[in-house]
Design a protein around this motif. Structure first.
Motif, PDB file in Angstrom:
ATOM      1  N   SER A   1      -3.451  43.610 -64.206  1.00 30.46           N
ATOM      2  CA  SER A   1      -2.536  44.662 -63.760  1.00 30.46           C
ATOM      3  C   SER A   1      -1.563  44.200 -62.688  1.00 30.46           C
ATOM      4  N   GLY A   2      -1.609  42.934 -62.316  1.00 34.26           N
ATOM      5  CA  GLY A   2      -0.718  42.399 -61.297  1.00 34.26           C
ATOM      6  C   GLY A   2      -1.462  41.457 -60.370  1.00 34.26           C
ATOM      7  N   ILE A   3      -0.719  40.712 -59.576  1.00 30.81           N
ATOM      8  CA  ILE A   3      -1.300  39.698 -58.707  1.00 30.81           C
ATOM      9  C   ILE A   3      -2.287  40.307 -57.703  1.00 30.81           C
ATOM     10  N   PHE A   4      -1.983  41.498 -57.203  1.00 29.41           N
ATOM     11  CA  PHE A   4      -2.883  42.135 -56.242  1.00 29.41           C
ATOM     12  C   PHE A   4      -4.264  42.344 -56.845  1.00 29.41           C
ATOM     13  N   PHE A   5      -4.297  42.877 -58.060  1.00 30.34           N
ATOM     14  CA  PHE A   5      -5.583  43.185 -58.686  1.00 30.34           C
ATOM     15  C   PHE A   5      -6.305  41.923 -59.157  1.00 30.34           C
ATOM     16  N   THR A   6      -5.554  40.881 -59.497  1.00 30.43           N
ATOM     17  CA  THR A   6      -6.188  39.607 -59.832  1.00 30.43           C
ATOM     18  C   THR A   6      -6.952  39.067 -58.626  1.00 30.43           C
ATOM     19  N   VAL A   7      -6.291  39.075 -57.461  1.00 27.63           N
ATOM     20  CA  VAL A   7      -6.928  38.602 -56.232  1.00 27.63           C
ATOM     21  C   VAL A   7      -8.065  39.534 -55.835  1.00 27.63           C
ATOM     22  N   TYR A   8      -7.850  40.835 -55.980  1.00 32.70           N
ATOM     23  CA  TYR A   8      -8.864  41.834 -55.636  1.00 32.70           C
ATOM     24  C   TYR A   8     -10.146  41.630 -56.436  1.00 32.70           C
ATOM     25  N   TYR A   9     -10.001  41.503 -57.757  1.00 32.66           N
ATOM     26  CA  TYR A   9     -11.189  41.331 -58.592  1.00 32.66           C
ATOM     27  C   TYR A   9     -11.884  40.005 -58.309  1.00 32.66           C
ATOM     28  N   TYR A  10     -11.100  38.956 -58.104  1.00 32.65           N
ATOM     29  CA  TYR A  10     -11.705  37.644 -57.868  1.00 32.65           C
ATOM     30  C   TYR A  10     -12.511  37.633 -56.574  1.00 32.65           C
ATOM     31  N   LEU A  11     -11.935  38.183 -55.524  1.00 33.34           N
ATOM     32  CA  LEU A  11     -12.619  38.186 -54.225  1.00 33.34           C
ATOM     33  C   LEU A  11     -13.836  39.116 -54.223  1.00 33.34           C
ATOM     34  N   THR A  12     -13.665  40.325 -54.748  1.00 36.13           N
ATOM     35  CA  THR A  12     -14.776  41.282 -54.706  1.00 36.13           C
ATOM     36  C   THR A  12     -15.904  40.876 -55.648  1.00 36.13           C
ATOM     37  N   PHE A  13     -15.578  40.278 -56.798  1.00 40.78           N
ATOM     38  CA  PHE A  13     -16.638  39.806 -57.697  1.00 40.78           C
ATOM     39  C   PHE A  13     -17.402  38.637 -57.079  1.00 40.78           C
ATOM     40  N   ASN A  14     -16.689  37.757 -56.384  1.00 39.11           N
ATOM     41  CA  ASN A  14     -17.361  36.665 -55.689  1.00 39.11           C
ATOM     42  C   ASN A  14     -18.316  37.213 -54.632  1.00 39.11           C
ATOM     43  N   HIS A  15     -17.868  38.234 -53.932  1.00 38.56           N
ATOM     44  CA  HIS A  15     -18.737  38.842 -52.923  1.00 38.56           C
ATOM     45  C   HIS A  15     -19.945  39.489 -53.582  1.00 38.56           C
ATOM     46  N   LEU A  16     -19.727  40.133 -54.718  1.00 40.71           N
ATOM     47  CA  LEU A  16     -20.833  40.768 -55.426  1.00 40.71           C
ATOM     48  C   LEU A  16     -21.871  39.735 -55.865  1.00 40.71           C
TER      49      LEU A  16
ATOM     50  N   SER B   1     -30.372  37.001 -41.655  1.00 37.82           N
ATOM     51  CA  SER B   1     -29.181  36.235 -41.261  1.00 37.82           C
ATOM     52  C   SER B   1     -28.193  36.144 -42.415  1.00 37.82           C
ATOM     53  N   TYR B   2     -28.707  35.847 -43.614  1.00 34.66           N
ATOM     54  CA  TYR B   2     -27.830  35.736 -44.788  1.00 34.66           C
ATOM     55  C   TYR B   2     -27.199  37.082 -45.119  1.00 34.66           C
ATOM     56  N   TRP B   3     -28.004  38.126 -45.068  1.00 35.90           N
ATOM     57  CA  TRP B   3     -27.481  39.449 -45.439  1.00 35.90           C
ATOM     58  C   TRP B   3     -26.441  39.935 -44.429  1.00 35.90           C
ATOM     59  N   HIS B   4     -26.662  39.651 -43.154  1.00 28.35           N
ATOM     60  CA  HIS B   4     -25.668  40.017 -42.146  1.00 28.35           C
ATOM     61  C   HIS B   4     -24.355  39.261 -42.387  1.00 28.35           C
ATOM     62  N   ALA B   5     -24.455  37.978 -42.763  1.00 24.66           N
ATOM     63  CA  ALA B   5     -23.253  37.189 -43.036  1.00 24.66           C
ATOM     64  C   ALA B   5     -22.479  37.770 -44.217  1.00 24.66           C
ATOM     65  N   THR B   6     -23.202  38.165 -45.257  1.00 24.96           N
ATOM     66  CA  THR B   6     -22.571  38.774 -46.434  1.00 24.96           C
ATOM     67  C   THR B   6     -21.933  40.110 -46.060  1.00 24.96           C
ATOM     68  N   ASP B   7     -22.569  40.835 -45.183  1.00 22.81           N
ATOM     69  CA  ASP B   7     -22.037  42.105 -44.688  1.00 22.81           C
ATOM     70  C   ASP B   7     -20.741  41.879 -43.916  1.00 22.81           C
ATOM     71  N   ILE B   8     -20.727  40.874 -43.060  1.00 18.51           N
ATOM     72  CA  ILE B   8     -19.530  40.561 -42.268  1.00 18.51           C
ATOM     73  C   ILE B   8     -18.343  40.247 -43.178  1.00 18.51           C
ATOM     74  N   ILE B   9     -18.600  39.496 -44.238  1.00 15.17           N
ATOM     75  CA  ILE B   9     -17.516  39.149 -45.168  1.00 15.17           C
ATOM     76  C   ILE B   9     -16.961  40.407 -45.823  1.00 15.17           C
ATOM     77  N   TRP B  10     -17.841  41.342 -46.193  1.00 13.98           N
ATOM     78  CA  TRP B  10     -17.339  42.585 -46.796  1.00 13.98           C
ATOM     79  C   TRP B  10     -16.497  43.373 -45.787  1.00 13.98           C
ATOM     80  N   LEU B  11     -16.882  43.350 -44.527  1.00 14.84           N
ATOM     81  CA  LEU B  11     -16.124  44.078 -43.507  1.00 14.84           C
ATOM     82  C   LEU B  11     -14.729  43.486 -43.316  1.00 14.84           C
TER      83      LEU B  11
END
Length: 201
Positions: free
Chosen positions: A131-146, A181-191
């Motif tokens: 749907s555009g460059i924004f959504f390409t980056v959005y899906y890539y980053l959020t899926f990596n976080h998931l 420690s790992y879960w807090h780090a993952t939380d920080i990245i989402w924030l």
């Protein structure tokens, strides 16, 4: 010799943990790799945003901020519960530690559920990776976080199984602390991810 024996009524000297690394060195290597990976992805984000500012501005308005907020609350609450689990085991309250860890797991499991609902909402509104460059980056980053959050959830299940088997005590809780420690780090990245896409700061 009797003068060297501490009376039973007196508490034992406190152990100084100020110089101790929480968890273990291995988990911090993993956390460092996670931070480096997302640092690279954030560089890609800023480069794309600098070249396509209009696409990012318009794209952010189309995302569900309710979904982003729900995920944020789930992550923060889960991190808090897991931290409470560590505090409880340090105080030798094993059952209470298990309860907190289970509560953290429930909140953590809410994340992929909320993400699935959000993706279905996106697709119903014609929002996909093309749907555009924004959504390409959005899906890539959020899926990596998931993916990283899924590893964390599997880690919670493993630690929960060990905890139920009596694997942790007030004297030995490094595995639980490493998970936290790992879960807090993952939380920080989402924030960091949340305002970059849902609020566009």
């Amino acid at each position: 010799m009797s003068s060297l024996t501490l009376p039973l009524s007196e508490p034992l000297p406190a152990i100084d943990n100020s110089s101790r690394i929480p968890g273990n060195k291995g988990i911090w290597v993993g956390i460092a790799c996670e931070f480096v990976e997302f640092l690279v992805l954030f560089v890609v984000y800023f480069v794309a945003r600098a070249h396509f500012p209009e696409s990012f501005e318009a794209g952010s308005e189309k995302l569900s901020r309710v979904a982003g907020t729900v995920i944020t609350l789930l992550m923060v609450t889960s991190s808090f519960f897991i931290a409470c689990s560590v505090v409880a085991i340090r105080a030798n309250r094993r059952r209470q530690s298990l309860y907190w860890l289970f509560a953290g797991l429930v909140m953590a499991l809410g994340y992929p559920v909320a993400k699935y609902v959000e993706i279905q909402w996106n697709l119903s509104h014609g929002i996909n990776g093309e749907s555009g460059i924004f959504f390409t980056v959005y899906y890539y980053l959020t899926f990596n976080h998931l993916v990283h959050a899924t590893w964390g959830i599997l880690g919670i299940l493993w630690v929960m199984a060990r905890h139920l088997a009596g694997g942790y005590s007030a004297e030995d809780y490094a595995g639980l602390e490493a998970l936290a420690s790992y879960w807090h780090a993952t939380d920080i990245i989402w924030l960091v991810i949340f305002p970059f896409f849902y609020v566009l700061v």
